[in-house]
Structure formats: structure tokens, C-alpha cells
Design an enzyme around this catalytic site. Structure first.
Site, short mmCIF file in Angstrom:
data_model
loop_
_atom_site.label_atom_id
_atom_site.label_comp_id
_atom_site.label_asym_id
_atom_site.label_seq_id
_atom_site.Cartn_x
_atom_site.Cartn_y
_atom_site.Cartn_z
N GLY A 182 -4.58 -4.27 -3.62
CA GLY A 182 -5.68 -3.14 -4.24
C GLY A 182 -4.84 -1.93 -4.47
O GLY A 182 -3.94 -1.50 -3.61
N HIS A 183 -4.84 -1.57 -5.84
CA HIS A 183 -3.91 -0.51 -6.19
C HIS A 183 -4.89 0.70 -6.66
O HIS A 183 -5.73 0.55 -7.65
CB HIS A 183 -3.06 -1.12 -7.32
CG HIS A 183 -2.10 -2.06 -6.89
ND1 HIS A 183 -1.23 -2.50 -7.89
CD2 HIS A 183 -1.71 -2.48 -5.70
CE1 HIS A 183 -0.32 -3.51 -7.00
NE2 HIS A 183 -0.83 -3.39 -5.86
N ASP A 185 0.81 -1.09 0.02
CA ASP A 185 0.04 -0.03 0.03
C ASP A 185 0.68 1.30 -0.13
O ASP A 185 0.38 2.17 0.46
CB ASP A 185 -0.86 0.04 1.16
CG ASP A 185 -1.83 -1.22 1.10
OD1 ASP A 185 -2.19 -1.56 0.06
OD2 ASP A 185 -2.34 -1.63 2.40
N GLN A 192 1.75 -6.11 -2.87
CA GLN A 192 2.19 -6.10 -1.61
C GLN A 192 3.61 -5.41 -1.51
O GLN A 192 3.83 -4.57 -2.33
CB GLN A 192 2.37 -7.63 -1.31
CG GLN A 192 1.20 -8.42 -1.19
CD GLN A 192 0.52 -8.82 -2.41
OE1 GLN A 192 1.42 -9.42 -3.11
NE2 GLN A 192 -0.64 -8.53 -2.70
N LYS A 223 1.95 2.15 -5.06
CA LYS A 223 2.52 1.75 -6.31
C LYS A 223 1.58 2.00 -7.51
O LYS A 223 1.85 2.32 -8.48
CB LYS A 223 2.68 0.06 -6.19
CG LYS A 223 3.75 -0.20 -4.98
CD LYS A 223 3.52 -1.68 -4.88
CE LYS A 223 2.36 -2.37 -4.45
NZ LYS A 223 1.74 -2.01 -3.04
#
Ligand code: GDP
Ligand code: IMO
Ligand code: MG
Length: 432
Positions: A40-41, A13, A224, A16
Site C-alpha cells: 500500500g503506497h 511502509d 515491502q 516509498k
């Protein structure tokens, strides 16, 4: 031509997604190489917010090819939902997405085992995202995994599924005392999903190699972060893949000599979701303030992220493990309210001082951070785009991180929007 790995230098988080979306303008192919929809991006474009889980963060840009590499654990249902959600918002996913036929599938029994095994672990639970990631990678390593390419061979797929269900149902019923899965209905469900997935399947290793030879630029998008890497992270409180730079090679079928740069994304402070040691965590009001200001709630599960100060031991470790050539520092604006900012320079464990990241979980759990207090700037940096406009104290804070980690900071993010970025060194050479 330039091939660049962008990865998380902390516990995930780090921002990225924003950075990959921004750099996609200069790239031709954007590749995810490990993890799955545990990621989750977040991408913010004007008033719109997109959260991507499986599809690379380059997808918003027309004319770019997005690739899901062989290292990904692919949940067909999650992928279909993501493609449909994007289509509803006017982003077409067609020829611009290629999926490796060697990706291992996450099937409903992996999700069920993930959840049941977490329940069984009690206080030692990992705090997984419950997406079935670990059990799918277990099957891959146990050599009983079912790969995306198997979907085009219904007979073989059915045989593998039937064999696996014997083992999985035994686990579900006997160990977890839960319901097992029915072969016929699972087979029908996954084959239907397969019809949507098959058109995207390709030999993506070959595709990337050919693209690289043509002179295309490839962005490798990590999921990650280094401290969640199964080999180099805070084991066993990690994810089940190699989130560090090596994963970009094994997870795509590209050789190391084709990589030009490895960029580590790190927040100007630290966050972590799920269980496991976190030496600089602030459980009181200071952590709460960081969470509020940084909107630190999981993009996948919505869980509150644990927050704490910047840890230079951890990021220096990430620089070493990944061979970082540059740092991208995000969320500097979240620290705008502070008069002084504690930063961690080492750990005291018992009577010993550590300036290198310890490998044993017990050492990390007992690590007491040693802090230095740096002057805050106490004014807004939100949206600043030029280095000269940053307050002197913010510049000094960034230079301090650079010295501690031993890697140049090449970009600074001052907000979630694409434009809220300071570029000190353009990652792609000027001629491109
Ligand atoms: P990822 O998993 O590494 O892509 O990061 P996430 O998307 O899970 O979390 C990063 C969050 O911070 C997202 O909500 C981003 O929109 C946001 N973000 C990224 N960069 C910045 C920044 O520089 N400042 C602020 N305030 N928010 C940012
Ligand atoms: P992005 O790509 C932060 C964490 C989970 C849990 C551990 C194992 O958005 O940075 P898993 O479901 O992978 O078996 O859970 O890893 N985790 C993440 N934390 N960001 C992520 O992804 C994460 N993906 C998994 O919270 O502690
Ligand atoms: Mg995330």
C-alpha cells in the site's frame, strides 16, 4: 540516463510511494518488481490522497510508462479495481501501463489458502495481508503457477486451472475443511478478467532493455522492505518475495550492470505490521504517541502498525544486503515532540552483544536493544524544505544515522506532501 532502485530498508511502509512519485518527474519508466497488492503506497498531492497497491507510484504523472514486472504476483481482480478507481479520479491507465506476460496470477484459491493456513498456524501466524501472496509464490516455485500470458491461450489456461484445482480443492476440503472451487465458474470469472488485462501484456524485460539503450531513466519501485525479504528478512515472519535489491533484477529481467544507484527509504523511527520480532518496539504510551503522530495504520489492511525507535543494527544490515548508495530518511517530523530520542546501537542476546543483525528468529526474539539517547529538538520540522532550516538537534540526529549506517542521507522527508522534502543530493544527475 540513470537507473535507480528505491526500496524499503526496514519492515515496509517507509514512505516509498511518496518518494517514487516525487522522483518520477526525472524518470521515464517506473517499475514494480516484486510483491503484489499486499503493498500500500500512499501519495499525497495537495488535498488528494491516493493509495496504490499494484500500479507503480509513477502513474499520476502523464507521459511516463509504468511497468509491472515479471516478479509481481498479480491479482487480476485487484488490478482491475485499481485501474477503475484511478479512472474515476481522472487518472487514465492505458498505454502508460505495461504488464509482464510472465507475472504469476493470484487466483481466488490462493486467497482462501492464505486465510485458512493463517488460521491453522494459531499463535505462530505471520499476520499476512490475506491477499494470497504466499500461496501464489508457492505455486510459482512448485512450477504449477498460472501466468498472465496463459490468459491468451484459453485451452492451456483451462487445463492448468483444472489440474491445480484438484490439488487446491483437496487442500481446502480435506485439510482446512472448507469449500473448494468450481472449475466452470472460476474459469469463466478469470477469463472475463483476462479480457481487461490482455491489452496491457508485453515483453517488459525487452521493453526496459530497449528503453535503457535509448537513454531513458528507469526507477525500480520496491514493495515491502528488506526485513520482510524471504531470504534476508526475519524469516519466517516475512513476505514471499525478494524485497531487497536482487529482486529488482530477477523481477524485471534487467542485468545488474544496468543499475546505477540503490536508495534505501527508512523512517526516522521504526514500524512493523503483522507478527514477528521487533527489538525496538514500544508497546506503551511512547509507541502509541508515535502511532498517533505518524498516522501509523496500514494502507492496505488498516491494521495499527507496531511502532518503536530507530534501529541502526537493522538499517545497517539493509545497507549491506542492498549495497545502498544513499538513504532517504522519512517522517522526521513525527519525532518533533520528543525531548530526547532513544536510538538502538546494538542488541544484547543472553550474555553476548550483537552489532550485526542476527539470522536466527530465536536470537531476534530474545534481543534486548541497547540504546543511546540523542537530544530531541522539540519544535516543528513539518514541511521544512531546506537543510539550514532544520533545528541543530535534527541535523545532528540525521548525521548520527548517517555515521551509524555508513551511507549518506541524500533526501529527508518532512511531511506526506511531495513538496515537504529536503534534497541534499539530487538522485538523478543534473543534466537530465
Ligand atoms: P510505503 O508503503 O513505503 O509507500 O509507505 P505507506 O504509504 O504505507 O506509509 C507511509 C505513510 O507516511 C503514508 O501515509 C505517507 O503519506 C506518510 N508519509 C510519508 N512521508 C512522510 C513524512 O515525511 N512525514 C509524515 N508525517 N508522513 C509521511
Ligand atoms: P508496503 O509495500 C508492511 C507484511 C504483512 C505480514 C507479512 C507477510 O506498503 O511497504 P503477506 O501478505 O505479504 O504474505 O504478509 O508482510 N507486509 C507488509 N508490511 N508494508 C507492506 O507493503 C507489506 N506487505 C506485506 O503485514 O507481516
Ligand atoms: Mg505501505
Amino acid at each position: 540516463m540513470s537507473n535507480i532502485i528505491i526500496l524499503g530498508a526496514q519492515w515496509g511502509d517507509e514512505g516509498k510511494g511518496k518518494i517514487v512519485d516525487l522522483l518520477t518527474e526525472r524518470a521515464d519508466c517506473i517499475v514494480r518488481y516484486q510483491g503484489g497488492h499486499n503493498a500500500g503506497h500512499t501519495l499525497v498531492v495537495g488535498e488528494e490522497k491516493f493509495v496504490l497497491h499494484l500500479i507503480p507510484a509513477g502513474i499520476l504523472h502523464p507521459g511516463k510508462t509504468c511497468v509491472i514486472g515479471n516478479g509481481i504476483a498479480l491479482d487480476p481482480q485487484a488490478l482491475i479495481e485499481e485501474i477503475d478507481d484511478l479512472a474515476q479520479r481522472g487518472i487514465q491507465v492505458g498505454e502508460n501501463l505495461k504488464i509482464s506476460d510472465s507475472c504469476h496470477l493470484i487466483l481466488p484459491y490462493h486467497r482462501a489458502i492464505d486465510k485458512e493456513s493463517e488460521k491453522q498456524k494459531g499463535t505462530r501466524r505471520i499476520g499476512t495481508t490475506g491477499r494470497g501472496i504466499g500461496p501464489a509464490y508457492v505455486d510459482k516455485m512448485a512450477r504449477i503457477g498460472i501466468r498472465a500470458g496463459d490468459l491468451s491461450h484459453p485451452k492451456i489456461f483451462r487445463e492448468k486451472l483444472s489440474q491445480n484445482l484438484q490439488e487446491m480443492n483437496y487442500l481446502m476440503e480435506k485439510l482446512f475443511r472448507a469449500h473448494g472451487f468450481d472449475l466452470e465458474s472460476l474459469y469463466a470469472e478469470v477469463m472475463t478478467q483476462g479480457e481487461r488485462i490482455l491489452p496491457y501484456l508485453a515483453d517488459t524485460s525487452l521493453y526496459l532493455w530497449e528503453e535503457a539503450r535509448k537513454g531513458s531513466s528507469i526507477l525500480f519501485e520496491g514493495a515491502q522492505g528488506t526485513l520482510l525479504d524471504v531470504d534476508h528478512g526475519t524469516y519466517p515472519f516475512v513476505t514471499s518475495s525478494n524485497a531487497s535489491a536482487g529482486g529488482a533484477l530477477t523481477g524485471t529481467g534487467i542485468g545488474p550492470t544496468m543499475i546505477d544507484k540503490v536508495l534505501g527509504v527508512t523512517k526516522a523511527y521504526t514500524t512493523r505490521v503483522g507478527s514477528g520480532p521487533f527489538p525496538t518496539e514500544q508497546t506503551g504510551p511512547e509507541g502509541e504517541r508515535l502511532r498517533e503522530r505518524g498516522q501509523e495504520f496500514g494502507a492496505t489492511t488498516g491494521r495499527a502498525r507496531r511502532c518503536g525507535w530507530f534501529d541502526s543494527v537493522a538499517v545497517r544490515y539493509a545497507a549491506r544486503i542492498n549495497g545502498l548508495t544513499g538513504i532517504i530518511l522519512t517522517k522526521i517530523d513525527v519525532l518533533d515532540h520528543l525531548k530526547t530520542i532513544p536510538v538502538c546501537t546494538g542488541y544484547r542476546i543472553g550474555t553476548r552483544m550483537f552489532t550485526e543483525f542476527p539470522h536466527h528468529i530465536e536470537d531476534l526474539e530474545n534481543a534486548k536493544p541497547v540504546y543511546e539517547a540523542l537530544p530531541g529538538w522539540n519544535k516543528t520540522t513539518r514541511g521544512i524544505r531546506r537543510w539550514e532550516e532544520l533545528p541543530k538537534e535534527a541535523q545532528d540526529y540525521i548525521r548520527w544515522i548517517e555515521r551509524q549506517v555508513g551511507v549518506p542521507v541524500i533526501m529527508i522527508s518532512t511531511g506526506s506532501e511531495r513538496s515537504e522534502t529536503i534534497t541534499l543530493q539530487e538522485p538523478f544527475p543534473a543534466s537530465e
